[in-house]
Design an enzyme around this catalytic site. Structure first.
Site, PDB file in Angstrom:
ATOM      1  N   GLY A  50     -46.914 -16.199 -44.894  1.00  0.00           N
ATOM      2  CA  GLY A  50     -47.085 -16.675 -43.526  1.00  0.00           C
ATOM      3  C   GLY A  50     -46.054 -16.086 -42.579  1.00  0.00           C
ATOM      4  O   GLY A  50     -45.757 -14.891 -42.618  1.00  0.00           O
ATOM      5  N   HIS A  51     -45.468 -16.950 -41.756  1.00  0.00           N
ATOM      6  CA  HIS A  51     -44.598 -16.509 -40.656  1.00  0.00           C
ATOM      7  C   HIS A  51     -43.140 -16.344 -41.087  1.00  0.00           C
ATOM      8  O   HIS A  51     -42.318 -15.918 -40.307  1.00  0.00           O
ATOM      9  CB  HIS A  51     -44.693 -17.550 -39.530  1.00  0.00           C
ATOM     10  CG  HIS A  51     -44.077 -17.119 -38.233  1.00  0.00           C
ATOM     11  ND1 HIS A  51     -44.372 -15.915 -37.619  1.00  0.00           N
ATOM     12  CD2 HIS A  51     -43.171 -17.735 -37.422  1.00  0.00           C
ATOM     13  CE1 HIS A  51     -43.684 -15.821 -36.490  1.00  0.00           C
ATOM     14  NE2 HIS A  51     -42.944 -16.902 -36.357  1.00  0.00           N
ATOM     15  N   TRP A  52     -42.830 -16.663 -42.343  1.00  0.00           N
ATOM     16  CA  TRP A  52     -41.444 -16.727 -42.799  1.00  0.00           C
ATOM     17  C   TRP A  52     -41.247 -15.820 -44.007  1.00  0.00           C
ATOM     18  O   TRP A  52     -40.884 -16.278 -45.082  1.00  0.00           O
ATOM     19  CB  TRP A  52     -41.111 -18.179 -43.146  1.00  0.00           C
ATOM     20  CG  TRP A  52     -39.904 -18.701 -42.440  1.00  0.00           C
ATOM     21  CD1 TRP A  52     -39.246 -18.150 -41.399  1.00  0.00           C
ATOM     22  CD2 TRP A  52     -39.214 -19.935 -42.743  1.00  0.00           C
ATOM     23  NE1 TRP A  52     -38.189 -18.946 -41.024  1.00  0.00           N
ATOM     24  CE2 TRP A  52     -38.154 -20.046 -41.832  1.00  0.00           C
ATOM     25  CE3 TRP A  52     -39.410 -20.935 -43.691  1.00  0.00           C
ATOM     26  CZ2 TRP A  52     -37.273 -21.122 -41.828  1.00  0.00           C
ATOM     27  CZ3 TRP A  52     -38.546 -22.012 -43.693  1.00  0.00           C
ATOM     28  CH2 TRP A  52     -37.488 -22.099 -42.769  1.00  0.00           C
TER      29      TRP A  52
END
EC number: 3.7.1.14
Length: 287
Positions: A266-268
């Site tokens: 995801g975003h991390w």
């Protein structure tokens, strides 16, 4: 070689910066004593901090001989709060310039995540002589996606959490934040919520800033060609906050860029794929 143990508390520092129209106390963590320095800039989620964003990425850099600076941007964690009426990317870049001057650091490598990546690009455009290599993850320019409706699902959930900082809204945001949410513990949620509620003025000022200027992170696409630093772009294929085609736009615009995409991420990226991310960063910085 393994470094001695370090903690958030033992590396916690404050600096008074006066840069342009900014007169602020910034909090940062200062780890190691290497000849080269890596600065890490966190994202814009409520309760974010340099330490929370990058705690899985510090030790490998220390062991490789780098000094690591984690700056808490104005309006986050233990740094002074602020209302941003203009570009928050440039505001953070200005704050970083002030901090580097206080620390007497001429040139640094920068790792930026999400808002931190936007701020890294702004810093590179404003102070090109102060940068070494750049690593941009999940951000860097604020233009629209060609494929995903804006604002994205994740950005909407960040806004909801800022307006109503409840454990339910936090879990909704964090479950979208990563691809595999099974590693998110109740302890992690509670720690993050405590961080959020510790500085309610940060929440209020973020909402106020977004009302005054909905476009806090401007589109730098038309200026990317000015950045000649070696740049590593890292993205998660399942990023539901900043779509992957933003990474492709960075790759197209930055003359000396390479892009790595993690699947099932995801975003991390630096948290979900920490071990591979850390190896890639060290290889990029040393070659």
């Amino acid at each position: 070689m393994t470094t001695t143990a370090f903690t958030e508390a033992s590396t916690s520092r404050f600096a008074r910066i006066k840069e342009g129209d900014l007169d602020l106390q910034l909090h940062y963590n200062d780890v190691g004593e290497g000849a080269e320095t890596v600065v890490m800039l966190h994202g814009s989620g409520p309760g974010a901090s340099g330490w929370a964003n990058f705690q899985r990425n510090i030790e490998p850099l220390l062991n490789a001989g780098y000094r690591v600076i984690l700056m808490d941007c104005p309006g986050w964690s233990k740094s002074d709060t602020i209302v941003s009426e203009g570009s928050r990317s440039n505001l953070n870049a200005q704050a970083l310039k002030g901090l580097l001057d206080v620390l007497d650091l001429d040139r640094v490598h920068i790792i930026g995540n999400s808002m931190g990546a936007h701020s890294t690009v702004a810093f590179a455009l404003e102070y090109p002589e102060r940068i070494g290599k750049l690593i941009l993850m999940g951000g860097g320019t604020g233009g629209p996606s060609a494929f995903v409706p804006q604002p994205t699902e994740g950005i909407k959930l960040i806004g909801a959490l800022y307006r109503e900082p409840t454990i339910e809204n936090l879990k909704k945001m964090m479950n979208v934040f990563v691809f595999d949410a099974s590693g998110l513990t109740d302890e992690l949620f509670q720690t993050r919520l405590d961080n959020i509620l510790a500085r309610r003025e940060h929440l209020e000022n973020f909402v106020k800033s977004s009302t005054l200027n909905p476009k806090q992170f401007p589109d730098f696409s038309h200026r990317l060609h000015e950045i000649t630093a070696d740049t590593l772009i890292v993205w998660g294929r399942e990023d539901r906050f900043v779509p992957m085609d933003t990474g492709l736009r960075l790759l197209a615009g930055l003359p000396k860029a390479q892009l790595h995409v993690f699947n099932r991420c995801g975003h991390w990226a630096q948290w979900e794929h920490a071990e591979k991310f850390n190896r890639m960063v060290l290889d990029f910085l040393t070659h």
